[in-house]
Design an enzyme around this catalytic site. Structure first.
Site, PDB file in Angstrom:
ATOM      1  N   ASN A 106      20.715  49.333 -13.564  1.00 41.31           N
ATOM      2  CA  ASN A 106      20.197  50.544 -14.188  1.00 41.31           C
ATOM      3  C   ASN A 106      21.361  51.456 -14.556  1.00 41.31           C
ATOM      4  OD1 ASN A 106      18.234  52.496 -15.009  1.00 41.31           O
ATOM      5  ND2 ASN A 106      18.549  53.582 -13.080  1.00 41.31           N
ATOM      6  N   HIS A 108      21.958  55.302 -14.886  1.00 40.81           N
ATOM      7  CA  HIS A 108      21.309  56.557 -14.491  1.00 40.81           C
ATOM      8  C   HIS A 108      22.181  57.736 -14.944  1.00 40.81           C
ATOM      9  CE1 HIS A 108      18.749  59.251 -12.260  1.00 40.81           C
ATOM     10  NE2 HIS A 108      19.847  59.827 -11.806  1.00 40.81           N
ATOM     11  N   SER A 135      25.875  56.816 -13.721  1.00 40.98           N
ATOM     12  CA  SER A 135      26.105  55.796 -12.706  1.00 40.98           C
ATOM     13  C   SER A 135      25.433  54.514 -13.171  1.00 40.98           C
ATOM     14  CB  SER A 135      25.478  56.200 -11.367  1.00 40.98           C
ATOM     15  OG  SER A 135      26.040  57.392 -10.882  1.00 40.98           O
ATOM     16  N   ASP A 144      16.697  55.042  -7.509  1.00 35.50           N
ATOM     17  CA  ASP A 144      18.095  55.346  -7.807  1.00 35.50           C
ATOM     18  C   ASP A 144      18.992  55.300  -6.572  1.00 35.50           C
ATOM     19  OD1 ASP A 144      17.530  55.672 -10.526  1.00 35.50           O
ATOM     20  OD2 ASP A 144      16.976  57.773 -10.246  1.00 35.50           O
TER      21      ASP A 144
END
Length: 149
Positions: A106, A108, A135, A144
């Site tokens: 992911n 973020h 990130s 997250d």
């Protein structure tokens, strides 16, 4: 070559960067499928414009697990090696995260562990943080919270 599956709910500007990098032979990969839970997400159009299989899957009237199983089925049919979350605005089930453990990333929009979840830019401004960034992390069942890359 890496077979990539993308989950996205927004415009897909990071998808465009990946497609450009593939075209310019910067990375040895193929985007096999793009899946969105939002029918009007431009990421689907962006994928279609590049000849990538683009699928809308509604999450309405489905449990999180039912939705995630449907997505997993598509990813498996496309022999996906790596799953990228690109603006995917949906929490994934524990089972999905475990199925794709160490194979799902992911991007973020904050310097985690600061500001998980939504509204990260507003939180940075509100707290007058001196620096801000993104990130990239492995996805885990906790929001997250997966290991940073």
């Amino acid at each position: 070559m890496i077979n990539i599956g993308v989950l996205g709910s927004t415009n897909g500007t990071d998808l465009q960067a990946i497609l450009d990098a593939i075209k310019n032979k910067i990375i040895d990969a193929t985007v096999k499928i793009v899946v969105s839970n939002r029918e009007s997400a431009f990421i689907l159009e962006r994928a279609k414009n590049h000849g990538v299989d683009a699928r809308y899957i509604s999450h309405k009237h489905k449990t999180r697990e039912e939705f995630d199983k449907e997505v997993t089925s598509l990813l498996e049919k496309k022999n996906v090696d790596l799953v990228l979350l690109i603006g995917f605005m949906r929490i994934l089930s524990k089972e999905f995260c475990q199925k794709w453990q160490d194979k799902i990333l992911n991007v973020h929009p904050s310097l985690l562990p600061k500001y998980p979840g939504l509204n990260t830019h507003e939180k940075v401004l509100e707290n007058k943080d001196p620096c801000h960034g993104i990130s990239i992390h492995y996805v885990s069942p906790e929001l997250d919270a997966g290991p940073l890359i």
